[in-house]
Every structure is written in structure tokens, then in C-alpha cells.
Write a protein that holds these residues in place. Structure first.
Motif, PDB file in Angstrom:
ATOM      1  N   VAL A   1       0.973  -1.166   0.098  1.00 12.79           N
ATOM      2  CA  VAL A   1      -0.142  -0.038  -0.244  1.00 12.79           C
ATOM      3  C   VAL A   1       0.950   1.436   0.015  1.00 12.79           C
ATOM      4  CG1 VAL A   1      -1.825   1.418   1.193  1.00 12.79           C
ATOM      5  CG2 VAL A   1      -1.929  -1.288   1.297  1.00 12.79           C
ATOM      6  N   SER A   2       1.154   1.975  -1.178  1.00 11.49           N
ATOM      7  CA  SER A   2       1.844   3.068  -1.266  1.00 11.49           C
ATOM      8  C   SER A   2       1.082   4.458  -0.857  1.00 11.49           C
ATOM      9  CB  SER A   2       2.220   3.164  -2.730  1.00 11.49           C
ATOM     10  OG  SER A   2       2.922   2.148  -3.196  1.00 11.49           O
ATOM     11  N   GLU A   3       2.151   5.446  -0.378  1.00 11.13           N
ATOM     12  CA  GLU A   3       1.541   6.536  -0.023  1.00 11.13           C
ATOM     13  C   GLU A   3       2.071   7.544  -1.107  1.00 11.13           C
ATOM     14  OE1 GLU A   3       1.243   7.131   4.594  1.00 11.13           O
ATOM     15  OE2 GLU A   3       2.931   5.917   4.381  1.00 11.13           O
ATOM     16  N   VAL A   4       1.173   8.463  -1.629  1.00 12.73           N
ATOM     17  CA  VAL A   4       1.641   9.628  -2.268  1.00 12.73           C
ATOM     18  C   VAL A   4       0.767  10.924  -2.090  1.00 12.73           C
ATOM     19  CG1 VAL A   4       2.010   7.705  -4.311  1.00 12.73           C
ATOM     20  CG2 VAL A   4      -0.249   9.053  -4.186  1.00 12.73           C
ATOM     21  N   ASN A   5       1.302  12.149  -2.774  1.00  9.14           N
ATOM     22  CA  ASN A   5       0.996  13.234  -2.866  1.00  9.14           C
ATOM     23  C   ASN A   5       0.624  13.253  -4.459  1.00  9.14           C
ATOM     24  OD1 ASN A   5       0.660  13.742  -0.042  1.00  9.14           O
ATOM     25  ND2 ASN A   5       2.552  15.071  -0.435  1.00  9.14           N
ATOM     26  N   VAL A   6      -0.612  13.799  -4.490  1.00 11.23           N
ATOM     27  CA  VAL A   6      -0.963  13.936  -6.018  1.00 11.23           C
ATOM     28  C   VAL A   6      -1.776  15.651  -6.214  1.00 11.23           C
ATOM     29  CG1 VAL A   6      -2.593  13.506  -7.987  1.00 11.23           C
ATOM     30  CG2 VAL A   6      -1.823  11.654  -6.360  1.00 11.23           C
ATOM     31  N   THR A   7      -1.057  16.519  -7.191  1.00 12.73           N
ATOM     32  CA  THR A   7      -1.490  17.603  -7.375  1.00 12.73           C
ATOM     33  C   THR A   7      -2.043  17.647  -8.780  1.00 12.73           C
ATOM     34  OG1 THR A   7       0.305  18.430  -5.765  1.00 12.73           O
ATOM     35  CG2 THR A   7      -1.055  20.113  -7.264  1.00 12.73           C
ATOM     36  N   ILE A   8      -3.424  18.040  -9.133  1.00 13.14           N
ATOM     37  CA  ILE A   8      -3.933  18.151 -10.340  1.00 13.14           C
ATOM     38  C   ILE A   8      -4.570  19.802 -10.282  1.00 13.14           C
ATOM     39  CG2 ILE A   8      -4.668  15.821 -10.395  1.00 13.14           C
ATOM     40  CD1 ILE A   8      -7.366  16.805  -9.509  1.00 13.14           C
ATOM     41  N   THR A   9      -4.609  20.244 -11.346  1.00 11.07           N
ATOM     42  CA  THR A   9      -5.584  21.493 -11.972  1.00 11.07           C
ATOM     43  C   THR A   9      -6.551  21.327 -12.327  1.00 11.07           C
ATOM     44  OG1 THR A   9      -4.163  21.627 -13.993  1.00 11.07           O
ATOM     45  CG2 THR A   9      -3.107  22.628 -12.073  1.00 11.07           C
ATOM     46  N   GLU A  10      -7.312  20.155 -12.369  1.00  9.06           N
ATOM     47  CA  GLU A  10      -8.793  20.114 -12.886  1.00  9.06           C
ATOM     48  C   GLU A  10      -9.675  19.478 -11.768  1.00  9.06           C
ATOM     49  OE1 GLU A  10      -8.429  18.438 -17.276  1.00  9.06           O
ATOM     50  OE2 GLU A  10      -6.970  17.317 -16.188  1.00  9.06           O
TER      51      GLU A  10
END
Length: 240
Positions: free
Chosen positions: A176-185
Motif C-alpha cells: 500500500v503506497s503513500e503518495v501526494n497528487v496535485t491536479i489543476t482540474e
């Protein structure tokens, strides 16, 4: 300052429906500047006039800006026949006046702005502004550097839409990976669909930032507070 009908002001502040407010007036319980009101349609300047109901002064402000740490299980709407909504978490004097800026899925937690400032909402949600939305996520499966590249290029979703470039930061890579995601939509279920297109599944999602506004981590899920002057100034700078 704008003049408004007294019954509308009181209804918006949670003192009941227009009909119920009329009954309060009829009972002599509503005063304006110390004088009992006879006409519920009387026009007042709510920021300026001293309005009271049964001796309780009305603390009115035209603009309201609330940061909510949205819990799972509530929907980002002002009303719903089946589910509890985010405005149900607020006191009546705010709940009757604000709307959520954008939406989070029912099972997604985190930062949600609620306001009655329609212009700010429009500007923050306008696709032309490309306001960043950052999420913390836990992913079933190992997230790899190749996935970071794919996010940066744009992901083709299940309906053929190609997303704008997005930022994927790997915090930990494991079963189970941990991530940060940044989107502009703000496409429907966008983060979940982006990972699904890579054969991965989002098992937990929490928004932690919208533009310059960062979630106050002292707010437990379901808790809220008003924005600080600095936070509001930063947001209004973002919406230019």
C-alpha cells in the motif's frame, strides 16, 4: 450597504422559514434598533442596524468563509434526500447561507471551503485559472517512478479524456503506497480514475490543499473554523 427584507435576513440566519419569522414578528419578539417590528417585510441594513430576536442580538456578516475538514460519509452539497451533507455539520446561521466550493466524493476526506461569496467560488473553480488541488492518497499496489512520468504527461481516462499534466510524489512504495497528487482540474472521480488507468486502486483519499489554502491539521474530521485574514487574502490573490 444593501438594504434587505428583515424576514429574508432572519430566515437566512436560521431563525426559521419566512412564515415562522412572520410569527416571531407578530408576537413582538423582533426589534430593530430597539423598536419592535410590525412588518416582517421591513427593509434593514443587516450590517448596520441592531437587530434582535427575543432579546438575542443578531451577529450578521455579509461574507462567510469556512474551512471544513470533510469526513467520509457526507456529501459535498447543500441538501440531499439520502445522505448527510457538509452544511449539516455547520450551525444554522452559517448552514443556511453557504455552499461548498467544488466537491469531494462521499468517501474522500479533507479540505473543503464553504462560502456565500459566489465570485470567489467561480474564480477558484474556473478551469482557466488552473488552481492546484493537492491530495494525500494511499494506493493498493506499488507506485513506481514510471507512474510519476505518466502523471506528468497526462493520463488517458476511461472515457478517452486526457488529463492535464499532474504532479505525483511518491512518499512510500509498498503493498500500500503513500503518495501526494496535485491536479489543476476537477473531473468526476479524477484522482481515482487516473490511478485506475494505471491498474492501481485508491484506497484512501484526502485533500490537503486548494491553491494557497492548506488544511489545518488540528481540525479533526467534521470540524471547521473560519478562515484567517491571511488565508482569505491569499485566496483572493489566487482568484485574480
Amino acid at each position: 450597504m444593501k438594504r434587505e427584507r428583515l424576514d429574508k435576513v432572519l430566515a437566512n440566519m436560521g431563525w426559521g422559514t419566512r412564515k415562522e419569522v412572520k410569527q416571531l414578528v407578530k408576537q413582538g419578539l423582533v426589534t430593530v434598533n430597539g423598536n419592535a417590528v410590525a412588518d416582517p417585510g421591513q427593509h434593514v441594513i443587516p450590517e448596520q442596524d441592531d437587530i434582535a430576536v427575543d432579546g438575542h442580538p443578531l451577529a450578521y456578516r455579509r461574507w462567510i468563509y469556512i474551512m471544513l475538514n470533510k469526513p467520509s460519509g457526507v456529501i459535498s452539497a447543500t441538501e440531499d434526500n439520502r445522505h448527510r451533507t457538509v452544511v449539516d455539520l455547520l450551525p444554522l446561521e452559517w448552514a443556511n447561507r453557504v455552499h461548498p466550493v467544488g466537491r469531494l466524493d462521499i468517501d474522500t476526506e479533507g479540505l473543503l471551503l464553504l462560502t456565500n461569496d459566489g465570485q470567489l467560488s467561480h474564480n477558484l473553480l474556473s478551469p482557466k485559472k488552473k488552481v492546484e488541488k493537492e491530495y494525500y492518497a494511499r494506493i493498493a499496489g506499488i507506485v513506481q517512478p514510471e507512474h510519476v512520468r505518466r502523471f506528468a504527461e497526462g493520463i488517458t481516462l476511461d472515457d478517452g479524456y486526457v488529463t492535464l499534466p499532474a504532479k505525483l510524489e511518491i512518499l512510500s512504495a509498498a503493498a500500500v503506497s503513500e503518495v501526494n497528487v496535485t491536479i489543476t482540474e476537477g473531473k468526476f472521480h479524477q484522482v481515482k480514475r487516473m490511478f485506475a488507468a494505471l491498474g492501481l486502486k485508491v484506497v484512501y483519499l484526502k485533500r490537503i490543499r486548494m491553491g494557497p489554502l492548506v488544511l489545518d491539521e488540528t481540525l479533526v474530521p467534521g470540524a471547521y473554523r473560519e478562515l484567517t485574514d491571511a488565508e482569505l487574502a491569499a485566496l483572493k490573490g489566487e482568484d485574480r
